[in-house]
Design a protein around this motif. Structure first.
Motif: not given
Length: 414
Positions: A272-285
């Motif tokens: 997901m980071k290679t797609l341009g997403w930032t953890p904690g901002e664009d995706f959670g867990w």
């Protein structure tokens, strides 16, 4: 004549220099997303000190190595090993290649490199057999995490579920809103197996789950029935085309705002980071409900096969992988944490930092689907049983297949 002799000597020098540097064939299944980028970053770093070594990237596509493992086994049995190959720590390494005498021990090299105390003893135990270390752990992954699309999650007013009932409620809310609740891509079977093993931990409990694979507890418990019922229940929330998709395809559904949740190893975080997403901002867990005290362990390692064509270069590669610099280069890109205990924490994002902390505090539960807990025959039987269950809904047949597989593997089935 003199000119011919000079030309011949020049050509001979070129060939002898190339031969002296040699090649290095690295076999893996890292061909997409953050995993491929991480591997290429390792190659680039290795070349800085070994510029004359030609690296042959013998990667074979297929998530979790479904295709690569078959190719590798053919090569190993045929006496045509690569110089070094990726293999999961645990039974995948031990029963397939160590017990059968196909690998060189690395214990003396670990002493020579001065790195034995840089890895957790528990992880070294997993890559050891009869007191000898047989591979270099490069990373540690966690397999019981549910990732989610934060934009849709927040839009629907959802909260991270802490128990199974809350999770089902959240899935229903997503479904009613017209999104795919739980992205699944089990074209290669193992993603469904990975979901099931996480549900097993949820139902058996981490300690009891571990006992199953130490032969200290029987599989035939009500927890197995509940786990089978739960994974079939979840098929109601899968994307309809799940059997035609890979794990990357399923994770991509989150990025494309088509799905909300996806249980996947944290290589998905790297993707997901290679797609341009930032953890904690664009995706959670969050951990799959019921597994909050567990760390589902998956570790990629590299070993030294007997008869490696470029043995000296392979040893250089393994020493390189054992270094802090190599591991801190690879893991932030891959979406994993280092196997070494002295990571430069400044290089790791919010997700990976939390994972490093969890690795030191949670109960370690070895992955079945990724070769740490059980041998290949059990993994194949379990994955087949679960994938048939997703289609037929016959939990009795699935249970029978898993119990037979446990018995065949020498575990306590009943």
């Amino acid at each position: 004549m003199k000119k011919l002799l000079v030309s011949f000597l020049a050509i001979l020098f070129v060939f002898s220099s190339a031969f002296a540097a040699g090649e290095l064939e690295i076999f893996s299944w890292w061909t997409g997303g953050g995993e491929e980028e991480g591997l290429l970053a390792l190659f680039e770093l290795f070349k800085e000190d070994n510029p004359d070594v030609e690296i042959i990237n013998a990667a074979v596509a297929g998530g979790a190595g479904t295709n690569a493992k078959a190719v590798l086994k053919t090569r190993m049995l045929g006496g045509n090993p690569p110089d070094s190959f990726q293999v999961h720590a645990g039974m995948e390494l031990t029963t397939t290649y160590v017990v059968t005498g196909m690998m060189e021990p690395l214990t003396d090299y670990f002493d020579e490199w001065g790195v034995k105390d840089k890895f957790p003893q528990g992880l070294l135990d997993i890559v050891s057999y009869k007191g000898d270390i047989y591979s270099v752990p490069v990373n540690v992954h966690r397999g019981n995490i549910v990732f989610y699309n934060k934009e849709i999650f927040d839009e629907l007013g959802l909260k991270e579920p802490t128990n199974w009932a809350e999770f089902i409620t959240a899935l229903n809310t997503v479904q009613e809103a017209g999104y795919v609740p739980l992205a699944m891509g089990d074209k290669n079977k193992w993603p469904a197996g990975q979901l099931f093993e996480a549900i097993m931990v949820s139902e058996y409990g981490a300690e009891e789950y571990n006992k199953l694979f130490r032969g200290e507890a029987p599989f035939d418990q009500v927890a197995l029935d509940r786990a089978l019922d739960k994974i079939y229940e979840l098929t109601n929330y899968f994307n309809k085309d799940h059997a035609a998709l890979t794990w990357q395809d399923a994770t991509r559904l989150l990025y494309d705002n088509e799905a909300v949740f996806n249980l996947m190893g944290d290589w998905a975080e790297g993707y997901m980071k290679t797609l341009g997403w930032t953890p904690g901002e664009d995706f959670g867990w969050f951990e799959l409900p019921g597994t909050q005290n567990s760390f589902m362990l998956i570790s990629d390692t590299f070993g030294l096969p007997k008869g490696a064509p470029n043995r000296e270069n392979a040893i250089k590669w393994l020493e390189f992988l054992s270094t802090r610099e190599a591991q801190d280069t690879f893991n932030p890109i891959k979406g994993s944490i280092p196997a070494r205990t002295d990571a430069d924490m400044s290089k790791y994002d919010a997700y990976l930092t939390s994972t490093i902390e969890d690795f030191s505090t949670k109960i370690i539960t070895p992955s079945i689907a990724h070769g740490s807990a059980a041998d290949e025959s059990f993994i194949t039987s379990m994955n087949d049983a679960i994938n048939i269950l997703l289609t037929t809904g016959n939990t009795s047949n699935a249970k029978r297949s898993i119990l037979w597989a446990a018995e065949d593997a020498g575990l306590m089935a009943y």
